[in-house]
Design a protein around this motif. Sequence first.
Motif, PDB file in Angstrom:
ATOM      1  N   ALA A   1      -1.867   8.748   4.764  1.00 18.37           N
ATOM      2  CA  ALA A   1      -2.531   9.586   3.764  1.00 18.37           C
ATOM      3  C   ALA A   1      -3.977   9.146   3.554  1.00 18.37           C
ATOM      4  O   ALA A   1      -4.290   7.955   3.602  1.00 18.37           O
ATOM      5  N   ALA A   2      -4.861  10.105   3.307  1.00 18.45           N
ATOM      6  CA  ALA A   2      -6.271   9.797   3.055  1.00 18.45           C
ATOM      7  C   ALA A   2      -6.417   9.110   1.699  1.00 18.45           C
ATOM      8  O   ALA A   2      -5.708   9.433   0.738  1.00 18.45           O
TER       9      ALA A   2
ATOM     10  N   TYR B   1      -9.381  -0.253  -2.544  1.00 22.81           N
ATOM     11  CA  TYR B   1      -8.523  -0.950  -1.597  1.00 22.81           C
ATOM     12  C   TYR B   1      -7.898   0.015  -0.594  1.00 22.81           C
ATOM     13  O   TYR B   1      -7.769   1.212  -0.854  1.00 22.81           O
ATOM     14  N   ARG B   2      -7.492  -0.526   0.537  1.00 18.28           N
ATOM     15  CA  ARG B   2      -6.755   0.242   1.541  1.00 18.28           C
ATOM     16  C   ARG B   2      -5.294  -0.177   1.461  1.00 18.28           C
ATOM     17  O   ARG B   2      -4.957  -1.308   1.809  1.00 18.28           O
TER      18      ARG B   2
ATOM     19  N   VAL C   1      -6.109   5.394  -5.641  1.00 14.43           N
ATOM     20  CA  VAL C   1      -6.693   5.648  -4.313  1.00 14.43           C
ATOM     21  C   VAL C   1      -6.426   7.058  -3.800  1.00 14.43           C
ATOM     22  O   VAL C   1      -7.122   7.531  -2.910  1.00 14.43           O
ATOM     23  N   TYR C   2      -5.431   7.747  -4.350  1.00  9.71           N
ATOM     24  CA  TYR C   2      -5.136   9.103  -3.910  1.00  9.71           C
ATOM     25  C   TYR C   2      -5.770  10.166  -4.795  1.00  9.71           C
ATOM     26  O   TYR C   2      -5.588  11.368  -4.548  1.00  9.71           O
TER      27      TYR C   2
ATOM     28  N   ASP D   1      -4.650  14.080  -5.417  1.00  9.89           N
ATOM     29  CA  ASP D   1      -3.733  14.538  -4.372  1.00  9.89           C
ATOM     30  C   ASP D   1      -2.412  13.778  -4.535  1.00  9.89           C
ATOM     31  O   ASP D   1      -2.291  12.620  -4.125  1.00  9.89           O
ATOM     32  N   ASN D   2      -1.443  14.422  -5.136  1.00  7.39           N
ATOM     33  CA  ASN D   2      -0.162  13.787  -5.464  1.00  7.39           C
ATOM     34  C   ASN D   2       0.904  13.997  -4.394  1.00  7.39           C
ATOM     35  O   ASN D   2       2.099  13.806  -4.657  1.00  7.39           O
ATOM     36  N   THR D   3       0.494  14.339  -3.191  1.00  7.59           N
ATOM     37  CA  THR D   3       1.450  14.698  -2.143  1.00  7.59           C
ATOM     38  C   THR D   3       2.454  13.587  -1.867  1.00  7.59           C
ATOM     39  O   THR D   3       3.670  13.839  -1.765  1.00  7.59           O
TER      40      THR D   3
END
Length: 278
Positions: free
Chosen positions: A24-25, A31-32, A60-61, A64-66
Amino acid sequence: MHSATVDRVAPCWDSHVHVFDAGAAVATGHYRPAHRPLADIEKLAQSHGFGHLVLVQPSVYGTDNTVLLNALRAGQGRHRGVVVLPPSVDDAALHAMHALGVRGVRFNLVSPVGDRLNGLDGQGALDSFHAFAPRLRALGWHVQWYARPEDLPTIAALHAASPVPAVLDHLAGLHADLPLGHAAWQALEELAGRGAWVKLSGWYRLHAMAPYEVLDDSIRKAALLFKERMVWGSDWPHTAFAPDALPAYAGTWAPVERVLTAAQKNHAREQAPAALYA
């Protein structure tokens, strides 16, 4: 775990976890995350008696709650969710999320890619709160705040003017160095008096190191204020730590075990979350 029947799911709730999909982007400048799927935390939590999870949207998302919504689908009704949303979200989307188990909207005032209380062009948390509050109230949702102690007076004023419930992340930011005379304590008393909830979680985010005894007094004071409106969360997978140096799951429960009475502990892991996330 996904094939487990409801009868075999442990009864307790871990009320603050995150799930991550390496594909996911993510937002830049933060952080990653490592790949941390739902199955991993289900297995770990179940082994400690926690069969129900509250999935919280990580900063970090963004909106976008996908990943979170897919995990709720996979959980087949056992879990609940707290999302991050733009005020422009339509009612159909809110109702679809509610059907999956979403019960709150989060404002993160701490993360570098989170929210700001006051933003440009009506994009701050204050504006979003006013836009969301009536809609959340109609759904029976709450607002979850990850905030600093200095933010609590503003949050208290917001909820004084709105009946939507407040849930305060990570012991409401009551870190080990907070002075007794700080305005946060008065704001916290006001919030608790209006029915707010507090999460017993994120100890290492509060200037504390395991086994976190330096926070015992703050936990006791919070318990006196919030009484039956306390829920516990592990904060798994502990994004403040390297993937190979994560805190032990049981260690995040240890302060609750040490400070609260048996009745309070049972309530914080069973009845309280069952009521909050019904």
